[in-house]
Design a protein around this motif. Structure first.
Motif, short mmCIF file in Angstrom:
data_model
loop_
_atom_site.label_atom_id
_atom_site.label_comp_id
_atom_site.label_asym_id
_atom_site.label_seq_id
_atom_site.Cartn_x
_atom_site.Cartn_y
_atom_site.Cartn_z
N GLY A 105 0.94 -1.28 0.33
CA GLY A 105 0.24 0.14 -0.03
C GLY A 105 0.85 1.08 -0.15
O GLY A 105 2.54 1.32 0.82
N TRP A 106 0.24 2.49 -1.02
CA TRP A 106 1.05 3.84 -0.31
C TRP A 106 -0.12 4.24 0.37
O TRP A 106 -1.36 4.84 0.40
CB TRP A 106 1.09 4.01 -1.84
N TYR A 107 0.48 5.19 1.16
CA TYR A 107 -0.21 6.27 2.13
C TYR A 107 0.30 7.33 2.08
O TYR A 107 1.57 7.78 1.41
CB TYR A 107 0.03 5.91 4.04
N ARG A 108 -0.19 8.27 2.46
CA ARG A 108 0.23 9.94 2.56
C ARG A 108 -0.35 10.50 4.38
O ARG A 108 -1.14 10.13 4.99
CB ARG A 108 -0.42 10.79 1.56
N GLN A 109 0.45 11.12 4.06
CA GLN A 109 1.20 12.31 5.47
C GLN A 109 0.60 13.28 5.60
O GLN A 109 1.68 13.97 5.29
CB GLN A 109 1.39 11.48 7.01
N ASN A 149 -2.01 14.96 10.87
CA ASN A 149 -2.98 14.15 11.19
C ASN A 149 -2.44 12.63 10.67
O ASN A 149 -1.23 12.53 9.60
CB ASN A 149 -3.40 14.44 8.95
N GLU A 150 -3.22 11.55 10.54
CA GLU A 150 -2.89 10.02 10.55
C GLU A 150 -2.43 10.19 9.09
O GLU A 150 -2.85 10.35 8.10
CB GLU A 150 -3.93 9.04 11.00
N ARG A 151 -1.98 9.14 9.21
CA ARG A 151 -1.57 8.54 7.67
C ARG A 151 -2.90 7.95 6.91
O ARG A 151 -3.62 6.80 7.49
CB ARG A 151 -0.77 7.48 7.68
N GLU A 152 -3.08 8.38 6.10
CA GLU A 152 -4.32 7.61 4.79
C GLU A 152 -4.42 7.27 4.34
O GLU A 152 -2.73 7.09 2.98
CB GLU A 152 -4.76 8.96 4.79
#
Length: 111
Positions: free
Chosen positions: A35-39, A43-46
Protein backbone atom coordinates in the motif's frame (compact mmCIF):
# COMPACT_ATOMS: atom_id res chain seq x y z
CA UNK A 1 15.17 -7.99 7.47
CA UNK A 2 12.59 -6.30 5.29
CA UNK A 3 13.51 -2.84 4.06
CA UNK A 4 11.55 -0.37 1.97
CA UNK A 5 13.07 2.59 0.18
CA UNK A 6 10.87 5.23 -1.43
CA UNK A 7 12.02 7.77 -3.98
CA UNK A 8 10.66 10.13 -6.58
CA UNK A 9 9.15 12.89 -4.48
CA UNK A 10 9.81 16.56 -5.02
CA UNK A 11 8.34 19.96 -5.77
CA UNK A 12 5.92 20.16 -8.68
CA UNK A 13 3.48 22.76 -9.95
CA UNK A 14 -0.26 22.14 -9.85
CA UNK A 15 -1.25 19.99 -12.78
CA UNK A 16 2.13 18.32 -12.89
CA UNK A 17 3.14 14.70 -12.48
CA UNK A 18 5.45 12.60 -10.37
CA UNK A 19 6.21 8.90 -10.16
CA UNK A 20 7.10 7.47 -6.79
CA UNK A 21 8.99 4.22 -6.42
CA UNK A 22 9.20 1.81 -3.51
CA UNK A 23 11.89 -0.85 -3.59
CA UNK A 24 11.41 -3.74 -1.19
CA UNK A 25 14.19 -6.04 -0.05
CA UNK A 26 14.41 -8.91 2.38
CA UNK A 27 11.15 -10.61 1.53
CA UNK A 28 9.38 -12.42 -1.26
CA UNK A 29 7.86 -9.31 -2.76
CA UNK A 30 5.63 -11.12 -5.22
CA UNK A 31 3.61 -12.92 -2.55
CA UNK A 32 2.11 -9.96 -0.72
CA UNK A 33 0.05 -6.84 -1.14
CA UNK A 34 1.49 -3.37 -0.82
CA UNK A 35 0.00 0.00 0.00
CA UNK A 36 0.90 3.64 -0.52
CA UNK A 37 -0.06 6.07 2.23
CA UNK A 38 0.32 9.78 2.77
CA UNK A 39 0.50 11.97 5.82
CA UNK A 40 0.25 15.70 6.43
CA UNK A 41 1.28 17.46 9.64
CA UNK A 42 -1.12 16.81 12.49
CA UNK A 43 -2.99 14.10 10.65
CA UNK A 44 -2.88 10.33 10.57
CA UNK A 45 -1.54 8.44 7.63
CA UNK A 46 -4.21 7.67 5.09
CA UNK A 47 -4.28 4.94 2.52
CA UNK A 48 -3.97 6.31 -0.98
CA UNK A 49 -3.69 3.16 -3.07
CA UNK A 50 -3.13 -0.55 -2.67
CA UNK A 51 -2.24 -3.44 -4.91
CA UNK A 52 -2.57 -7.16 -4.28
CA UNK A 53 -0.03 -9.84 -5.11
CA UNK A 54 -1.98 -10.62 -8.26
CA UNK A 55 -1.98 -7.00 -9.35
CA UNK A 56 -5.51 -6.01 -8.45
CA UNK A 57 -5.48 -2.39 -7.39
CA UNK A 58 -7.67 0.24 -5.86
CA UNK A 59 -7.18 3.90 -5.08
CA UNK A 60 -8.72 6.40 -2.72
CA UNK A 61 -11.72 8.22 -4.14
CA UNK A 62 -9.94 11.58 -3.99
CA UNK A 63 -7.29 10.40 -6.45
CA UNK A 64 -9.36 8.27 -8.80
CA UNK A 65 -8.43 9.02 -12.37
CA UNK A 66 -5.23 10.79 -11.33
CA UNK A 67 -3.14 8.23 -9.43
CA UNK A 68 -2.20 4.74 -10.56
CA UNK A 69 -0.50 2.07 -8.50
CA UNK A 70 1.50 -0.70 -10.11
CA UNK A 71 4.15 -3.26 -9.28
CA UNK A 72 7.05 -4.96 -10.98
CA UNK A 73 7.68 -8.20 -9.14
CA UNK A 74 10.92 -8.85 -11.03
CA UNK A 75 12.29 -5.63 -9.58
CA UNK A 76 10.57 -5.93 -6.17
CA UNK A 77 9.27 -2.44 -6.80
CA UNK A 78 5.95 -0.68 -6.61
CA UNK A 79 5.16 2.57 -8.35
CA UNK A 80 2.68 5.32 -7.67
CA UNK A 81 2.09 7.37 -10.78
CA UNK A 82 0.57 10.71 -9.84
CA UNK A 83 -0.89 13.00 -12.48
CA UNK A 84 -2.82 16.26 -12.42
CA UNK A 85 -1.43 16.96 -8.99
CA UNK A 86 -3.21 19.40 -6.72
CA UNK A 87 -1.94 21.40 -3.74
CA UNK A 88 -3.99 19.14 -1.46
CA UNK A 89 -1.86 16.21 -2.58
CA UNK A 90 1.06 17.75 -0.71
CA UNK A 91 2.19 15.23 1.92
CA UNK A 92 4.85 12.76 2.86
CA UNK A 93 4.17 9.56 0.96
CA UNK A 94 5.01 6.18 2.44
CA UNK A 95 4.83 2.65 1.19
CA UNK A 96 3.85 -0.19 3.47
CA UNK A 97 4.67 -3.84 2.92
CA UNK A 98 3.60 -6.43 5.51
CA UNK A 99 4.07 -4.42 8.71
CA UNK A 100 7.05 -2.48 7.45
CA UNK A 101 7.23 1.15 6.37
CA UNK A 102 9.61 3.08 4.24
CA UNK A 103 11.18 6.36 5.33
CA UNK A 104 8.79 8.42 3.25
CA UNK A 105 9.26 10.85 0.39
CA UNK A 106 8.02 14.43 0.41
CA UNK A 107 5.67 15.57 -2.34
CA UNK A 108 4.97 19.29 -2.52
CA UNK A 109 2.52 20.69 -5.03
CA UNK A 110 2.84 24.44 -5.26
CA UNK A 111 3.19 27.22 -7.78
Amino acid sequence: QVQLVESGGGLVQPGGSLRLSCVVSGSNFALYSLGWYRQTPGNERELVAAITSSGKSNVQEAVVGRFTISRDNAKSTSYLEMNTLKPEDTAVYYCRFLNYWGQGTQVTVSS
